[in-house]
Design a protein around this motif. Structure first.
Motif, PDB file in Angstrom:
ATOM      1  N   HIS A   1       2.730   4.518  18.504  1.00 52.94           N
ATOM      2  CA  HIS A   1       4.146   4.706  18.087  1.00 52.94           C
ATOM      3  C   HIS A   1       4.741   3.475  18.459  1.00 52.94           C
ATOM      4  CE1 HIS A   1       7.529   7.052  18.564  1.00 52.94           C
ATOM      5  NE2 HIS A   1       7.750   6.816  19.729  1.00 52.94           N
TER       6      HIS A   1
ATOM      7  N   PHE B   1      -8.824  -1.562  -2.252  1.00 53.43           N
ATOM      8  CA  PHE B   1      -8.757  -2.840  -1.754  1.00 53.43           C
ATOM      9  C   PHE B   1      -9.223  -3.880  -2.526  1.00 53.43           C
ATOM     10  CE2 PHE B   1      -7.386  -0.421   2.066  1.00 53.43           C
ATOM     11  CZ  PHE B   1      -6.430  -1.171   2.607  1.00 53.43           C
TER      12      PHE B   1
ATOM     13  N   GLN C   1      -5.872  15.445  15.361  1.00 49.27           N
ATOM     14  CA  GLN C   1      -5.626  14.352  15.885  1.00 49.27           C
ATOM     15  C   GLN C   1      -5.056  14.529  17.349  1.00 49.27           C
ATOM     16  OE1 GLN C   1      -2.804  11.650  13.978  1.00 49.27           O
ATOM     17  NE2 GLN C   1      -4.231  10.126  13.693  1.00 49.27           N
TER      18      GLN C   1
ATOM     19  N   LEU D   1       0.868  -1.242   0.021  1.00 47.72           N
ATOM     20  CA  LEU D   1       0.074  -0.058   0.195  1.00 47.72           C
ATOM     21  C   LEU D   1       0.842   1.220   0.027  1.00 47.72           C
ATOM     22  CD1 LEU D   1      -2.882   0.521  -0.021  1.00 47.72           C
ATOM     23  CD2 LEU D   1      -2.878   0.374   2.564  1.00 47.72           C
TER      24      LEU D   1
ATOM     25  N   PHE E   1      -1.421   5.644   3.905  1.00 48.15           N
ATOM     26  CA  PHE E   1      -2.331   5.675   3.029  1.00 48.15           C
ATOM     27  C   PHE E   1      -3.370   6.544   3.342  1.00 48.15           C
ATOM     28  CE2 PHE E   1      -6.336   3.149   1.759  1.00 48.15           C
ATOM     29  CZ  PHE E   1      -6.385   3.428   0.708  1.00 48.15           C
ATOM     30  N   ALA E   2      -3.762   6.410   4.761  1.00 44.56           N
ATOM     31  CA  ALA E   2      -4.741   7.141   5.258  1.00 44.56           C
ATOM     32  C   ALA E   2      -4.371   8.648   5.122  1.00 44.56           C
ATOM     33  CB  ALA E   2      -5.007   6.703   6.789  1.00 44.56           C
TER      34      ALA E   2
ATOM     35  N   GLY F   1      -1.095   1.672   8.370  1.00 39.34           N
ATOM     36  CA  GLY F   1      -1.847   2.146   7.150  1.00 39.34           C
ATOM     37  C   GLY F   1      -2.126   3.815   7.222  1.00 39.34           C
TER      38      GLY F   1
ATOM     39  N   HIS G   1       4.204  -1.033  16.893  1.00 37.93           N
ATOM     40  CA  HIS G   1       2.658  -1.332  16.573  1.00 37.93           C
ATOM     41  C   HIS G   1       2.138   0.000  15.791  1.00 37.93           C
ATOM     42  CE1 HIS G   1       2.996  -5.328  17.531  1.00 37.93           C
ATOM     43  NE2 HIS G   1       3.526  -5.105  18.791  1.00 37.93           N
TER      44      HIS G   1
HETATM   45  C1  HEM Z   1      -7.124   8.007  10.127  1.00 38.60           C
HETATM   46  C2  HEM Z   1      -6.904   6.859   9.943  1.00 38.60           C
HETATM   47  C3  HEM Z   1      -6.256   5.977  11.138  1.00 38.60           C
HETATM   48  C4  HEM Z   1      -6.085   6.058  12.365  1.00 38.60           C
HETATM   49  C5  HEM Z   1      -6.391   7.288  13.220  1.00 38.60           C
HETATM   50  C6  HEM Z   1      -5.285   4.855  12.751  1.00 38.60           C
HETATM   51  C7  HEM Z   1      -4.867   4.651  14.182  1.00 38.60           C
HETATM   52  C8  HEM Z   1      -4.378   3.452  14.575  1.00 38.60           C
HETATM   53  C9  HEM Z   1      -3.878   3.394  15.889  1.00 38.60           C
HETATM   54  C10 HEM Z   1      -3.716   4.402  16.877  1.00 38.60           C
HETATM   55  C11 HEM Z   1      -3.195   2.083  15.908  1.00 38.60           C
HETATM   56  C12 HEM Z   1      -2.467   1.626  17.290  1.00 38.60           C
HETATM   57  C13 HEM Z   1      -1.107   1.668  17.159  1.00 38.60           C
HETATM   58  C14 HEM Z   1      -0.359   1.591  18.461  1.00 38.60           C
HETATM   59  O1  HEM Z   1      -1.031   1.381  19.583  1.00 38.60           O
HETATM   60  O2  HEM Z   1       0.644   2.068  18.410  1.00 38.60           O
HETATM   61  C15 HEM Z   1      -3.393   1.583  14.558  1.00 38.60           C
HETATM   62  C16 HEM Z   1      -3.026   0.356  14.471  1.00 38.60           C
HETATM   63  C17 HEM Z   1      -3.222  -0.439  13.251  1.00 38.60           C
HETATM   64  N1  HEM Z   1      -3.599   0.220  12.065  1.00 38.60           N
HETATM   65 FE1  HEM Z   1      -4.353   2.251  11.904  1.00 38.60          FE
HETATM   66  N2  HEM Z   1      -5.316   3.992  11.692  1.00 38.60           N
HETATM   67  C18 HEM Z   1      -5.860   4.604  10.740  1.00 38.60           C
HETATM   68  C19 HEM Z   1      -5.977   4.069   9.521  1.00 38.60           C
HETATM   69  C20 HEM Z   1      -5.611   2.771   9.084  1.00 38.60           C
HETATM   70  C21 HEM Z   1      -5.501   1.990   7.593  1.00 38.60           C
HETATM   71  C22 HEM Z   1      -6.057   2.720   6.537  1.00 38.60           C
HETATM   72  C23 HEM Z   1      -5.057   0.837   7.770  1.00 38.60           C
HETATM   73  C24 HEM Z   1      -4.878  -0.265   7.041  1.00 38.60           C
HETATM   74  C25 HEM Z   1      -5.057  -0.129   5.512  1.00 38.60           C
HETATM   75  C26 HEM Z   1      -4.661   0.661   9.211  1.00 38.60           C
HETATM   76  C27 HEM Z   1      -4.105  -0.495   9.617  1.00 38.60           C
HETATM   77  C28 HEM Z   1      -3.686  -0.738  10.983  1.00 38.60           C
HETATM   78  C29 HEM Z   1      -3.204  -1.702  11.547  1.00 38.60           C
HETATM   79  C30 HEM Z   1      -2.957  -3.011  10.835  1.00 38.60           C
HETATM   80  C31 HEM Z   1      -2.953  -1.593  13.039  1.00 38.60           C
HETATM   81  C32 HEM Z   1      -2.037  -2.668  13.889  1.00 38.60           C
HETATM   82  C33 HEM Z   1      -0.721  -2.520  13.825  1.00 38.60           C
HETATM   83  C34 HEM Z   1       0.279  -3.605  14.911  1.00 38.60           C
HETATM   84  O3  HEM Z   1      -0.642  -4.259  15.585  1.00 38.60           O
HETATM   85  O4  HEM Z   1       1.324  -3.788  14.669  1.00 38.60           O
HETATM   86  N3  HEM Z   1      -5.000   1.746   9.914  1.00 38.60           N
HETATM   87  N4  HEM Z   1      -4.017   2.633  13.739  1.00 38.60           N
END
Ligand code: HEM
Length: 457
Positions: A389, A134, A307, A84, A399-400, A396, A392
C-alpha cells in the motif's frame, strides 16, 4: 521485535497513512537488506556498517541482480507502471495463446485423472506468460531461457539461507563452494549470452531498415522498453540484470497466488463452478478483451479473498533511509527497518468471519455503493495489504491480475481438479513471509465437455 530479519520496529497499520508517502522509507531497500544482513548473528550486525556488508554481498558472484535491486529496481517500477500497464489491452490475446500452450504442456490432454505436483507446473506456466511479455516470443519458448528465469530465484533463496550462517566477510569465498551459487553464476552468465544476440539482431535489423529508408521494426516487449526508459531517465542499463530482477519479483509471487487460489477453489467446488459460469458468460459475449477481465468480478473476488487470508507478506516492510519521526514522536534511525502490521486483513471488526474463505466476499462488497473500487483485487488499502500500500504498492499488480485471470480461465474451463488424497496443502510460514506449499499434489483431467472452446476466441 527481534525477528528473522534482525531487529525491526513494528508499527500499527493505523499509522500507515502518516508515513505511506515518506520518501525515506523504501520497500526494495528491504529486499536488498535480506541479502545484506547476517540474520543469525546480531553481533555482526552491530560491528559492521550496512554499506560494508552491502559491498560484501555484491561480491558473491551470481548475486549481482539481487544486490542491484535497490538501483535497477527503479527501472522495473517505471516499466511496470508505465509500459506494462499501458500495454495490458494488447497483451491479453498473446498471453492467452502462451498460456494455452503452457497449460497443455504441463497438465496434458488426457481425460484420465493424473496426479501432478502443482507448484512446478504453475511456475512453468507463469514463467512462460511473463517471458512472452518481458523477452518476446522467441525467448519465451526457449527451454534454456525458461530454466533460467524459473530457477534463478529458487536457487537464490536457498543460497541466501546457506550463506547466511557464515561470517559476512567469508561469503564471497564460501559462495564458490555451493552448487546453488554456482548455478546462479551460470544463470547470470547465460542470461547475458542469450539476450545479447537478440538485442544485436534487433539493432542490425533496425539499422538495415533505416539504411533502406524504411521505418525501423518496432518490438513491444521489455527488452525494448529498457532501452527506451534508460535513455529517457538517464539510467545505465543492463538487460540481463533487469530480467533477473523481474524474475525475482514477478514469478514466484504470481505462481504463489495462482496455486493458493486454485487450492481454495478446489476446496469450494460450488465457488469453482460459479467462477466457471462467469468466465463462460463473459468470454462468450466479449472474447479476450481487457474489459472482459475487469468484468470477471467473482474471479477477481476469489483472488482477493485468497490473498486476504494468505498474503505473501504478513507485515509490510520498509527500510529506513533517513532518520524518520513516527506519529507518536519516536525517531527511527537511518539503517533500521520498519514492519507495518497487517492484522486488519483478518480483523473481525473489518471482515465478518475473517477466518472463513468466502469467494464472493469482495464481489458482494463491489456491488455496495461507494465500495466498488475498494473491493477490486488491484486496489490497495489499510484493510488489504496483499499488494502492499502507499508509495511502494506493487506496480506489477495490474499485469499480475490479468495474467492470473487469463491463466485461471484456461485452467478452470479446460480441466477438472481435486487435491490428491492426503496431500499437504497448508502454507509454509517463515517469519513474516508465507508461501504456497511446494509439496502439494493435485489430480487433474481434461474435461471432455467444455462450455466454451476458449482457444478459438
Ligand atoms: C501476484 C503477484 C504479485 C504479488 C502478490 C506482489 C506483491 C508485492 C508486494 C506485497 C510488494 C510490496 C509493496 C509494499 O510493501 O507496499 C510488491 C512490490 C513490488 N512488486 Fe510486486 N507482486 C506481484 C507481482 C509483481 C509483478 C508481476 C511485478 C513486475 C512486473 C512486480 C514488481 C514489483 C516491484 C518493482 C515492487 C517494488 C515497488 C516499490 O518498491 O516501490 N510485482 N509486490
Amino acid at each position: 521485535m527481534t525477528t528473522d530479519y534482525g531487529e525491526v520496529v513494528m508499527i500499527q497499520s493505523e499509522w500507515f497513512d502518516d508515513i505511506r508517502n515518506n520518501p525515506h522509507l523504501s520497500f526494495l531497500g528491504t529486499v536488498a537488506q535480506v541479502y545484506i544482513l547476517d540474520r543469525h548473528n546480531a553481533l555482526i550486525h552491530w560491528l559492521m556498517e550496512v554499506v560494508v556488508l552491502q559491498e560484501r554481498i555484491c561480491e558473491v558472484p551470481g548475486f549481482e541482480p539481487l544486490a542491484a535491486l535497490g538501483e535497477d529496481g527503479e527501472l522495473v517500477k517505471i516499466i511496470a507502471r508505465k509500459q506494462l500497464t499501458k500495454l495490458l489491452n494488447q497483451v491479453t490475446a498473446p498471453l492467452s495463446d502462451e498460456i494455452a500452450l503452457a497449460v497443455s504442456l504441463n497438465m496434458g490432454e488426457s481425460a484420465e485423472w493424473r496426479e501432478i505436483e502443482i507448484m512446478p507446473a504453475l511456475r512453468d506456466i507463469t514463467a512462460r506468460m511473463s517471458s512472452r511479455v518481458f523477452v518476446g516470443e522467441e525467448l519465451a519458448r526457449n527451454e534454456d531461457w525458461l530454466q533460467i528465469t524459473t530457477n534463478y530465484t529458487v536457487d537464490a533463496f536457498v543460497a541466501i539461507n546457506l550463506l547466511s550462517v557464515y561470517p559476512v566477510n567469508l561469503r564471497p569465498y564460501i559462495g564458490w563452494l555451493f552448487p546453488e551459487c554456482r548455478r546462479m553464476r551460470n544463470y547470470y552468465k547465460r542470461t547475458r549470452e542469450m539476450i545479447d544476440p537478440v538485442m544485436k539482431k534487433r539493432d542490425s535489423m533496425k539499422q538495415a531498415a533505416l539504411a533502406a529508408g524504411q521505418p525501423a521494426p518496432v518490438y513491444n516487449d521489455a527488452l525494448e522498453w529498457i532501452v527506451q526508459e534508460s535513455k529517457e531517465h538517464n539510467y545505465g542499463y543492463d538487460t540481463a540484470t533487469f530480467q533477473l530482477i523481474v524474475s525475482t519479483v514477478a514469478i514466484n509471487t504470481t505462481t504463489d497466488l495462482l496455486q493458493s487460489v486454485l487450492a481454495d477453489l478446489i476446496r469450494h467446488p460450488e465457488a469453482m463452478q460459479a467462477v466457471r459460469d462467469e468466465i463462460v458468460h463473459i468470454l462468450k459475449v466479449d472474447g479476450w478483451k481487457k474489459s472482459s477481465l475487469y468484468n470477471m468480478k467473482l474471479l477477481d473476488s476469489a483472488l482477493k479473498e485468497t490473498q486476504r487470508i494468505n498474503p505473501v507478506f504478513t507485515a509490510m516492510r520498509r527500510s529506513v533511509e533517513a532518520d524518520t519521526v513516527l506519529p507518536d514522536g519516536t525517531v527511527v534511525k537511518k539503517g533500521s527497518r520498519i514492519h507495518i502490521d497487517t492484522h486488519r486483513m483478518v480483523d473481525p471488526e473489518v471482515y465478518e468471519n475473517p477466518e472463513e474463505w468466502k469467494g464472493d466476499r469482495f464481489s458482494n462488497m463491489r456491488s455496495q455503493s461507494g465500495k466498488e473500487h475498494l473491493a477490486q483485487l488491484v486496489t490497495t488499502s489499510v484493510d488489504h495489504f496483499g499488494f502492499g500500500h502507499g508509495n511502494h504498492a506493487c506496480p506489477g499488480r495490474f499485469f499480475a491480475a490479468n495474467e492470473l485471470k487469463i491463466a485461471l480461465c484456461h485452467l478452470l474451463i479446460k480441466y477438472d481438479w481435486e487435491l490428491a488424497p492426503g496431500t499437504p496443502s497448508d502454507m509454509f510460514r517463515l517469519g513474516f513471509s508465507q508461501r504456497a506449499n511446494s509439496h502439494t499434489k493435485v489430480l487433474c483431467r481434461r474435461r471432455e465437455t467444455v462450455e466454451l472452446d476458449i482457444d478459438s476466441l
